[in-house]
Write a protein that holds these residues in place. Sequence first.
Motif, PDB file in Angstrom:
ATOM      1  N   ARG A 130      41.033  64.922  50.215  1.00 42.37           N
ATOM      2  CA  ARG A 130      41.617  64.798  48.866  1.00 42.37           C
ATOM      3  C   ARG A 130      41.856  63.339  48.514  1.00 42.37           C
ATOM      4  O   ARG A 130      41.586  62.914  47.389  1.00 42.37           O
ATOM      5  N   ARG A 131      42.412  62.576  49.476  1.00 40.92           N
ATOM      6  CA  ARG A 131      42.637  61.143  49.222  1.00 40.92           C
ATOM      7  C   ARG A 131      41.329  60.436  48.918  1.00 40.92           C
ATOM      8  O   ARG A 131      41.243  59.624  48.003  1.00 40.92           O
ATOM      9  N   LEU A 155      43.188  66.934  57.660  1.00 41.75           N
ATOM     10  CA  LEU A 155      41.789  66.715  57.288  1.00 41.75           C
ATOM     11  C   LEU A 155      41.586  67.014  55.801  1.00 41.75           C
ATOM     12  O   LEU A 155      40.926  66.247  55.090  1.00 41.75           O
ATOM     13  N   VAL A 156      42.160  68.098  55.333  1.00 43.15           N
ATOM     14  CA  VAL A 156      42.073  68.421  53.901  1.00 43.15           C
ATOM     15  C   VAL A 156      42.720  67.310  53.084  1.00 43.15           C
ATOM     16  O   VAL A 156      42.166  66.869  52.069  1.00 43.15           O
ATOM     17  N   HIS A 171      39.482  58.357  45.343  1.00 48.59           N
ATOM     18  CA  HIS A 171      38.984  56.988  45.353  1.00 48.59           C
ATOM     19  C   HIS A 171      37.467  56.881  45.300  1.00 48.59           C
ATOM     20  O   HIS A 171      36.943  55.872  44.858  1.00 48.59           O
ATOM     21  N   ALA A 172      36.782  57.883  45.768  1.00 42.75           N
ATOM     22  CA  ALA A 172      35.314  57.823  45.807  1.00 42.75           C
ATOM     23  C   ALA A 172      34.779  59.224  46.016  1.00 42.75           C
ATOM     24  O   ALA A 172      35.510  60.183  46.178  1.00 42.75           O
ATOM     25  N   GLU A 173      33.469  59.308  46.062  1.00 41.35           N
ATOM     26  CA  GLU A 173      32.817  60.580  46.339  1.00 41.35           C
ATOM     27  C   GLU A 173      33.049  60.971  47.795  1.00 41.35           C
ATOM     28  O   GLU A 173      32.992  60.115  48.682  1.00 41.35           O
ATOM     29  N   PRO A 174      33.279  62.253  48.085  1.00 41.61           N
ATOM     30  CA  PRO A 174      33.415  62.664  49.485  1.00 41.61           C
ATOM     31  C   PRO A 174      32.084  62.495  50.210  1.00 41.61           C
ATOM     32  O   PRO A 174      31.029  62.520  49.579  1.00 41.61           O
TER      33      PRO A 174
END
Length: 186
Positions: free
Chosen positions: A97-98, A92-93, A102-105
Amino acid sequence: MRSRRRALDELDEERLVQLIARSDRAAFDELYRRTSPWLAVRLRRRCADEQIVAEVMQETYLAVWRAAGAFAGSAVGGTAVGWLWTIAARRLVDAFRRRAHHAEPPAAAAERAVVPAAEEEALAGTVGGDVGDALRRLAPELRDVLQATVLDGLSVRETAVLLRLPEGTVKTRARRARIAMREALA
């Protein structure tokens, strides 16, 4: 086939992982049947994005299949369910991070990253005052049921599957835990 399934029903999760290490697909299916509902609930409590939850579930069980031989189990004080949760939490972490690259969490992930989960506080012993003291004084079997039903939000049935107990025992222990907590806090 039916007798094999019955035989697997009687094994604990640690033994199932040992069989999975020998590429036993039926043992893997049994472990998945027992643990996937509970694991999905715990992941959803930490991530509102169903796509991420689905990816983490898939990656977790793939890791279990591939790394079952590395599971040390009770020899080092661990449990199969704890090992499974550790894998899922790390996945999940990694997913967060991925996504961050690429974008905002997602908003839900950002909020939860700031505030630790109640169970983490309770289990880490950081719940202060009388509640924390009462929780720490509970018998381990009562604390396990209380954690699963209250902190993890599992149903009686899910808790029974997770802890490999009859549903009636889960209900009794949950009642005893609530009574003990009330008495300790009175």
